[in-house]
Design a protein around this motif. Structure first.
Motif, short mmCIF file in Angstrom:
data_model
loop_
_atom_site.label_atom_id
_atom_site.label_comp_id
_atom_site.label_asym_id
_atom_site.label_seq_id
_atom_site.Cartn_x
_atom_site.Cartn_y
_atom_site.Cartn_z
N GLU A 97 0.82 -1.21 0.00
CA GLU A 97 0.00 0.00 0.00
C GLU A 97 0.86 1.26 0.00
O GLU A 97 0.57 2.21 -0.73
CB GLU A 97 -0.92 0.01 1.22
N GLU A 107 3.57 1.09 -3.47
CA GLU A 107 3.19 0.78 -4.84
C GLU A 107 3.33 2.00 -5.75
O GLU A 107 3.76 1.89 -6.90
CB GLU A 107 1.77 0.22 -4.90
N TRP A 140 2.07 -8.16 -5.98
CA TRP A 140 1.11 -7.15 -5.53
C TRP A 140 0.76 -6.20 -6.67
O TRP A 140 -0.42 -5.94 -6.93
CB TRP A 140 1.70 -6.39 -4.34
N LEU A 141 1.77 -5.67 -7.35
CA LEU A 141 1.52 -4.69 -8.42
C LEU A 141 0.82 -5.32 -9.62
O LEU A 141 0.04 -4.64 -10.30
CB LEU A 141 2.83 -4.05 -8.84
N ARG A 188 -2.66 -5.01 -8.87
CA ARG A 188 -3.14 -3.66 -8.62
C ARG A 188 -3.08 -2.75 -9.84
O ARG A 188 -3.61 -1.64 -9.81
CB ARG A 188 -2.31 -3.04 -7.49
N SER A 189 -2.42 -3.21 -10.90
CA SER A 189 -2.24 -2.36 -12.07
C SER A 189 -2.21 -3.22 -13.32
O SER A 189 -1.72 -4.35 -13.30
CB SER A 189 -0.93 -1.56 -11.95
N PRO A 192 -0.75 -10.59 -1.48
CA PRO A 192 -1.14 -10.61 -2.89
C PRO A 192 -2.15 -11.70 -3.22
O PRO A 192 -2.98 -11.53 -4.12
CB PRO A 192 0.20 -10.84 -3.61
N HIS A 252 -5.70 -10.86 -3.67
CA HIS A 252 -6.06 -10.01 -4.80
C HIS A 252 -5.77 -10.68 -6.14
O HIS A 252 -5.73 -10.01 -7.17
CB HIS A 252 -5.30 -8.69 -4.71
#
Length: 646
Positions: free
Chosen positions: A480, A483, A518-519, A522-523, A567, A570
């Motif tokens: 969080e 990122e 994670w990224l 998220r993207s 991660p 998500h």
């Protein structure tokens, strides 16, 4: 005519390290790591170079010779050969075994000579565990990356008589102890040891002292039990201990602490620097603090690079090393006024050098005056790769929308046109850092740059070398907090036209593998991702990793946050083709983390591939089988080029 570095060149690498300067300051013994392609292993041998005395010469022939240490009179070298202590005459001759498997079934540790040269102390496992026997577990701390399942075996202190070879154990108990250091009078040893309620796990530690006499009393703790104590040494007058550690256990900078022998509170002598003291370790270049007269010479990280500092009554000052030079090891000969260093920079790989410490005070800040530069004594990589030139590295700062400044490095081949593909690489730790120096580990950077790629490495929040507030910025908020430290700099390069927004790949190892996963959830910025040595489920990580307890309790802190910051929670949002690379014997980020991520992606129809390296630990990229390191680099290059091809 020069050529670029390639992945094939890995087999020609000759990397010096662990310098040991002789008491007279004239000779440097060190370990040289080379690659044995036929046996698929790293070979380590002991070499020596003399000040102004010609080329370096090989003293031993390995295959596993490490940790050279001079005797106080400079007549002998102690070193480890495949885990056992050996002695080598300084003037030539054959090495002789000081310890044997019969006397030291679990092997010895780095030798520490007594002041009179009659004894050697070391820390080593108390016993050798039978690999075929059941592992009985009653406490945490039953595994160790690289060592495997250690069960209840703990590291203890031992003493060996140099003349007789007699070995005596000095400490016992259900707690690991760290490397010892001798008191100036040779009657005591100081060492770090765990001090928490479950002393086998990562947790509080304290300095301890034990006498070396046959009738010496039990070891005693020196100072508080609730801090963090790393390497310890004695003040030259024996009045106190010099400790690398923290007064409070938790995430934050290591400091130099003066610990009085009366057990009163330690005092920080490096806090004004606001930089993390680095005593050295795999992947974390640095060196043990050492005394030079009334001053202390030590290493700390600044803007990603490990630098040499000194502290005395006048305060803290940086060494007169050329700007851009990083230190990977240091050994001081106090009487000679010299330090042996491992130094590297953006164009040259690590080599052995000598620095005149007595000239330090007269050197001006910044670029040193003539004659104050360290004198390079070796040229191993220049000899083994005489025609290779590295692609240039440009440092860059990115100011984010919240005002945070993120320091990064851009690697590009000269004359590379704008608008090409980009690889973003995230470092591990999370408290490690990229340095603007030559890099013998991530060979795919040079390979891709030769193919027209731009490589962006970023020291995101939690990186080392930017102050303690930056170092601790991601505590409790992995992913969080940091990122945007990746996404906004990439957006800047896209806006500048430097890279193609449709041809961006992302990779990272360890914590970098975590942030890569994670990224990718998220993207949708990344066309291909390659996470290595990953962690994706912080809940299972807490119970299966050798560092899981520390991560869950101190890096995250709130158990309610473990799921939200994983991660794996998500994975539904991941679309990018993903190549997962992982050591099958990894006990820091257990291979189950990679298996969970692969399962999550494949059951959601995300293009994914899992590659596991049998027998390889978490640190195999540093010193694992050359074939595994080569394969890692080649697979990464193939994956990102295939999935960004237009």
């Amino acid at each position: 005519m020069s050529r670029p570095l390639t992945i094939d060149d890995l087999y020609r690498f000759e990397i010096p390290g662990d310098p040991a300067l002789s008491p007279d300051g004239e000779r440097v013994a060190y370990t040289l790591s080379t690659q044995d392609a036929g046996n698929d292993r790293v070979v380590r041998s002991i070499w020596e170079v003399r000040d102004g005395g010609g080329p370096a010469r090989r003293l031993t022939h390995g295959p596993a010779d490490t940790a050279p240490r001079w005797s106080p009179d400079g007549t002998r070298l102690a070193f480890l050969r495949e885990g056992q202590l050996h002695l080598l005459p300084a003037d030539g001759g054959e090495a002789t075994a000081l310890t044997t498997p019969a006397r030291c079934p679990a092997g010895a540790g780095t030798p520490v000579w007594s002041p009179d040269g009659s004894r050697i102390a070391y820390a080593a496992p108390e016993t050798r565990r039978d690999d075929a026997a059941p592992v009985v577990i009653d406490a945490l701390g039953w595994k160790s990356d690289g060592a495997g399942l250690i069960g209840s075996v703990r590291t203890q202190l031992f003493l060996v008589d140099v003349e007789s070879g007699e070995v005596r154990q000095l400490t016992r108990g259900d707690r690991h102890v760290g490397p010892p250091t001798w008191s100036p009078d040779g009657t005591q040893l100081a060492y770090p040891a765990k001090s928490g309620p479950d002393a086998a796990v990562l947790g509080p530690s304290a300095a301890h002292v034990v006498g070396v006499g046959e009738d010496a009393p039990a070891p005693r703790r020196i100072g508080p039990a609730d801090g963090l104590v790393g390497p310890v040494s004695w003040y030259p007058d024996g009045s106190a201990l010099l400790v690398v550690g923290r007064t409070v256990f938790g995430v934050g900078h290591l400091e130099l602490l003066r610990q009085p022998l009366d057990g009163s509170a330690p005092v920080s002598i490096s806090a004004a620097l606001d930089r993390n003291v680095l005593p050295g370790g795999p992947g974390y270049p640095g060196a043990l603090p050492q005394f030079h007269g009334d001053a202390i010479v030590f290493c700390a990280r600044d803007r990603g690079a490990t630098r040499l500092y000194r502290v005395d009554a006048a305060g803290i000052s940086a060494s007169p090393l050329p700007v851009g030079t990083g230190v990977g090891g240091c050994s001081v000969a106090t009487k000679a006024g010299r330090a042996a260093l491992v130094v590297s920079d953006a164009s040259d790989f690590a080599e052995i050098a000598l620095l005149d410490l007595d000239a330090w005070e007269s050197a001006e800040a910044g670029e040193p005056a003539a004659g104050h530069r360290p004198e390079r004594l070796t040229g191993h990589m220049a000899r083994s790769l005489p025609d290779v030139a590295l692609h240039p590295v440009t440092e860059r700062e990115f100011t984010l929308t919240d005002g945070t400044v993120v320091h990064g490095m851009i690697t590009r081949a000269a004359q590379t046109p704008e608008g090409g593909p980009l690889l973003v690489d995230v470092h591990g730790g999370p408290h490690n850092a990229w340095a603007p120096h030559s890099d013998p580990v991530h060979l795919y950077h040079q390979e891709l740059a030769s193919r027209g790629w731009t490589i962006l490495t970023l020291n995101v929040r939690a990186s080392d070398g930017y102050g303690e507030a930056f170092y601790t910025a991601a505590v409790g908020a992995w992913g969080e907090t940091d990122e945007q430290d990746v996404l906004q700099p990439v957006a800047t390069l896209v806006a500048e036209g430097l890279v193609d927004p449709e041809r961006i790949a992302l990779t990272g190892y360890s914590y970098g593998g975590y942030l890569t996963c994670w990224l990718s959830a998220r993207s949708d910025l990344f066309a291909a991702v390659v996470p290595g040595g990953i962690l994706v489920d912080l809940t299972s990580m807490a119970g299966t990793s050798e560092e899981g307890h520390m991560i869950a309790d101190h890096e995250i802190g709130d158990p309610e946050r473990l799921t939200a910051l994983s991660p794996l929670s998500h994975a539904d949002a991941v679309r990018a083709p993903t190549l997962i690379l992982h050591g099958a014997a990894d006990h820091t980020c257990p291979v189950g983390q990679a298996e969970q991520w692969f399962h999550a992606l494949r059951t959601r129809d995300v293009p994914a591939r899992l590659v596991m390296y049998p027998g390889s630990s978490h640190l195999f990229l540093l010193d694992g089988p050359p074939s595994h390191r080569e394969d890692y680099a080649r697979r990464l290059v193939e994956w990102v080029t295939t999935h960004t091809d237009r």
